[in-house]
Design an enzyme around this catalytic site. Structure first.
Site, short mmCIF file in Angstrom:
data_model
loop_
_atom_site.label_atom_id
_atom_site.label_comp_id
_atom_site.label_asym_id
_atom_site.label_seq_id
_atom_site.Cartn_x
_atom_site.Cartn_y
_atom_site.Cartn_z
N VAL A 15 13.06 23.82 -7.07
CA VAL A 15 14.01 24.76 -7.63
C VAL A 15 13.69 25.11 -8.97
O VAL A 15 13.46 26.30 -9.36
CB VAL A 15 15.66 24.61 -7.38
CG1 VAL A 15 16.21 25.87 -7.96
CG2 VAL A 15 15.84 24.52 -6.05
N ASP A 35 12.05 16.79 -16.83
CA ASP A 35 12.34 16.01 -15.59
C ASP A 35 12.03 14.55 -15.94
O ASP A 35 11.53 14.25 -16.91
CB ASP A 35 11.36 16.50 -14.39
CG ASP A 35 11.64 16.08 -13.07
OD1 ASP A 35 12.34 16.83 -12.38
OD2 ASP A 35 11.61 14.74 -12.72
N ARG A 84 18.97 17.60 -0.36
CA ARG A 84 19.64 17.20 1.07
C ARG A 84 18.54 16.93 1.92
O ARG A 84 17.46 17.57 1.98
CB ARG A 84 20.34 18.18 1.59
CG ARG A 84 21.81 18.08 1.26
CD ARG A 84 22.67 19.30 2.15
NE ARG A 84 22.27 20.49 2.05
CZ ARG A 84 22.74 21.26 3.11
NH1 ARG A 84 23.51 20.86 4.14
NH2 ARG A 84 22.44 22.63 2.97
N ARG A 90 25.99 18.03 2.00
CA ARG A 90 26.00 18.30 0.59
C ARG A 90 26.88 17.15 -0.05
O ARG A 90 26.77 16.61 -0.98
CB ARG A 90 26.62 19.36 0.28
CG ARG A 90 25.41 20.67 0.54
CD ARG A 90 26.13 22.07 -0.01
NE ARG A 90 25.14 23.16 0.28
CZ ARG A 90 25.54 23.70 1.37
NH1 ARG A 90 26.15 23.65 2.24
NH2 ARG A 90 24.62 24.86 1.48
N ASN A 97 24.59 12.47 -7.20
CA ASN A 97 24.23 13.84 -8.20
C ASN A 97 25.26 13.79 -9.32
O ASN A 97 24.89 14.14 -10.37
CB ASN A 97 24.17 14.96 -7.42
CG ASN A 97 22.88 15.29 -6.54
OD1 ASN A 97 21.86 14.20 -7.08
ND2 ASN A 97 22.77 15.91 -5.82
N VAL A 120 23.16 24.20 -10.63
CA VAL A 120 22.56 24.40 -9.30
C VAL A 120 22.63 23.20 -8.22
O VAL A 120 22.72 23.43 -7.25
CB VAL A 120 21.10 24.68 -9.54
CG1 VAL A 120 20.47 25.14 -8.05
CG2 VAL A 120 20.72 25.92 -10.46
N ARG A 153 21.40 35.99 1.50
CA ARG A 153 21.21 35.55 2.74
C ARG A 153 21.80 36.21 3.77
O ARG A 153 21.28 36.81 4.85
CB ARG A 153 21.48 33.92 2.91
CG ARG A 153 20.88 32.83 2.44
CD ARG A 153 21.20 31.34 2.59
NE ARG A 153 20.05 30.84 2.16
CZ ARG A 153 20.39 29.41 1.65
NH1 ARG A 153 21.77 29.03 1.72
NH2 ARG A 153 19.20 28.61 1.28
N HIS A 177 30.64 26.29 -2.15
CA HIS A 177 29.23 26.56 -1.53
C HIS A 177 29.04 25.55 -0.65
O HIS A 177 28.86 24.29 -0.99
CB HIS A 177 28.08 26.19 -2.46
CG HIS A 177 26.75 26.33 -1.98
ND1 HIS A 177 26.23 27.37 -1.44
CD2 HIS A 177 25.70 25.53 -2.11
CE1 HIS A 177 25.04 27.21 -1.06
NE2 HIS A 177 24.69 26.19 -1.68
O1 TXD Z 1 22.92 27.03 -3.88
C1 TXD Z 1 22.55 26.19 -4.63
N1 TXD Z 1 23.46 25.56 -5.64
C2 TXD Z 1 21.53 25.09 -4.12
C3 TXD Z 1 21.48 23.81 -4.52
C4 TXD Z 1 20.39 25.79 -3.54
C5 TXD Z 1 19.25 24.99 -3.44
C6 TXD Z 1 19.08 23.77 -3.97
N2 TXD Z 1 20.58 23.04 -4.33
C7 TXD Z 1 20.65 21.84 -5.04
O2 TXD Z 1 19.48 21.82 -6.35
C8 TXD Z 1 19.77 20.76 -4.27
O3 TXD Z 1 20.69 20.24 -3.21
C9 TXD Z 1 19.52 19.62 -5.24
O4 TXD Z 1 20.83 18.88 -5.55
C10 TXD Z 1 19.20 20.55 -6.30
C11 TXD Z 1 17.63 20.60 -6.52
O5 TXD Z 1 16.82 21.07 -5.64
P1 TXD Z 1 15.45 20.88 -5.40
O6 TXD Z 1 14.98 21.46 -4.12
O7 TXD Z 1 15.01 21.41 -6.46
O8 TXD Z 1 15.09 19.33 -5.46
P2 TXD Z 1 13.80 18.49 -5.95
O9 TXD Z 1 12.59 19.42 -5.77
O10 TXD Z 1 14.11 17.08 -5.32
O11 TXD Z 1 13.97 18.62 -7.54
C12 TXD Z 1 15.04 17.85 -8.10
C13 TXD Z 1 14.46 17.01 -9.37
C14 TXD Z 1 13.16 16.28 -8.92
O12 TXD Z 1 11.97 16.49 -9.74
C15 TXD Z 1 13.91 14.89 -9.74
O13 TXD Z 1 12.61 13.89 -10.34
C16 TXD Z 1 14.65 15.58 -10.93
O14 TXD Z 1 15.37 16.75 -10.43
N3 TXD Z 1 15.67 14.52 -11.37
C17 TXD Z 1 15.78 14.65 -12.65
N4 TXD Z 1 15.62 15.38 -13.77
C18 TXD Z 1 16.04 14.98 -14.83
N5 TXD Z 1 16.94 14.02 -15.11
C19 TXD Z 1 17.32 13.31 -14.24
N6 TXD Z 1 18.31 12.27 -14.42
C20 TXD Z 1 16.84 13.58 -12.80
N7 TXD Z 1 17.10 12.98 -11.73
C21 TXD Z 1 16.31 13.43 -10.83
#
Ligand code: TXD
Length: 310
Positions: A15, A35, A84, A90, A97, A120, A153, A177
């Site tokens: 995202v 990140d 997820r 969730r 989280n 998000v 959606r 959500h």
């Molecule tokens: O409608 C909505 N709100 C949502 C929510 C729609 C889509 C995704 N949704 C949620 O967003 C999903 O359930 C996740 O909780 C987040 C992020 O989803 P994404 O698909 O981007 O997950 P990724 O690809 O795993 O990316 C998360 C990144 C990853 O690169 C980790 O290394 C990083 O978060 N991460 C961190 N970054 C900084 N600091 C910390 N502590 C950290 N921990 C993990």
């Protein structure tokens, strides 16, 4: 000297990286990607910067594993956390989280005290409540993204069902959500005509159910990870509304202080988004069935918030 708005995206995963991409494509400002994975935000930022000459944007992109580069941001988007996996709700993500989001908020709030935070990370409504508490920011400047995605959606499914342009379709979604979200068919329209005049109750029920399970449908198809193109586009619509002070009415997770009969809780409702963040909560009258569905959704959100003792 900084002349463009500064937008920080924490979590440079699916995202976050897509948010950065759409943000610079629209030239909404300069982007800082953060990140915990070493080299990853730096690599993605450089890759996106090198797309600038082709796509014609001059936005600056910076990647970092620490927070100093985020100082003085206008907007901070928090996508950090776990996504997820199939079969995981969730709610399973709640405690893990919460720990991640809490730590991120501590880092960003002190460096960007005037920023607007857009959350998000799931479970969305509880994470926004947590970020608001942790940041100490006024609630108008802490907002959650979910409703824009849920209504996108619903709009997609309505447009397909009626074979009309998605641009003709507006949709209205309330509540948290999650599986208990409340799409409102009588306020969902095609060129201004409520879909209740265009589709049978059965067909509408089918679209509503598919919308409420929209995230899970994609998780099951992808097998690893969850949806990110539409979520990122939804975030960027909010960013644009804020930075351009559009006063755009969008469904967002916002702090309710008596509206819709709810006090002291973040839940999805239509809000007016402008440069000050949430500038107004738009209230509509609900039928008793709609209010009951909304109350159920609110109760689900409150349960999570209570688990976090917020
Ligand atoms: O409608 C909505 N709100 C949502 C929510 C729609 C889509 C995704 N949704 C949620 O967003 C999903 O359930 C996740 O909780 C987040 C992020 O989803 P994404 O698909 O981007 O997950 P990724 O690809 O795993 O990316 C998360 C990144 C990853 O690169 C980790 O290394 C990083 O978060 N991460 C961190 N970054 C900084 N600091 C910390 N502590 C950290 N921990 C993990």
């Amino acid at each position: 000297m900084q002349s463009r708005p500064k937008i920080t995206v924490v979590g440079a995963g699916n995202v976050g990286a897509s948010v950065a991409q759409y943000t610079v494509e629209k030239e909404l400002g300069d982007v800082v990607l953060v990140d915990v994975i070493e080299g990853m935000p730096q690599g993605k930022s450089l890759d996106l910067a090198q797309t600038g000459p082709i796509h014609g944007y001059d936005s600056q992109l910076t990647g970092s594993n620490t927070y100093d580069a985020t100082a003085g941001s206008d907007i901070v988007i928090i996508t950090a956390g776990l996504a997820r996996k199939p079969g995981m709700t969730r709610d399973d993500l709640l405690f893990k989280n919460a720990e991640i989001v809490g730590a991120v908020v501590d880092q960003v709030a002190s460096r960007s005290p005037q920023a607007i935070l857009i959350l998000v990370t799931n479970p969305l409504d509880a994470m926004v409540q947590l970020a608001w508490k942790k940041s100490g920011f006024p609630h108008q400047r802490v907002i959650g993204m979910a409703g824009v995605l849920d209504s996108a959606r619903f709009r997609t499914f309505i447009a397909r069902e009626l074979d009309v342009s998605v641009e003709n379709v507006s949709a209205f979604v309330l509540g948290g959500h999650g599986d208990s979200m409340v799409p409102l068919p009588r306020y969902s329209t095609v060129a201004g005509i409520p879909i209740t005049d265009l589709l049978s109750p059965d067909r509408i029920e089918g679209l509503v159910t598919r919308t409420a399970n929209g995230g899970a449908e994609i998780v099951n198809l992808l097998k690893s990870g969850s949806a990110y193109y539409a979520p990122a586009a939804s975030v960027v619509e909010m960013v644009e509304a804020i930075l351009k002070d559009k006063k755009k009415i969008l469904p967002c997770a916002a702090y309710l202080d008596g509206q819709y009969g709810v006090r002291g809780l973040y839940v999805g409702v239509p809000v007016k988004l402008g440069r000050r963040g949430v500038e107004q909560i738009v209230e509509i009258t609900l039928t008793s069935d709609e209010q009951a569905a909304f109350d159920k959704s609110v109760a689900a959100v409150r349960e999570l918030v209570d688990k976090l003792k917020l």
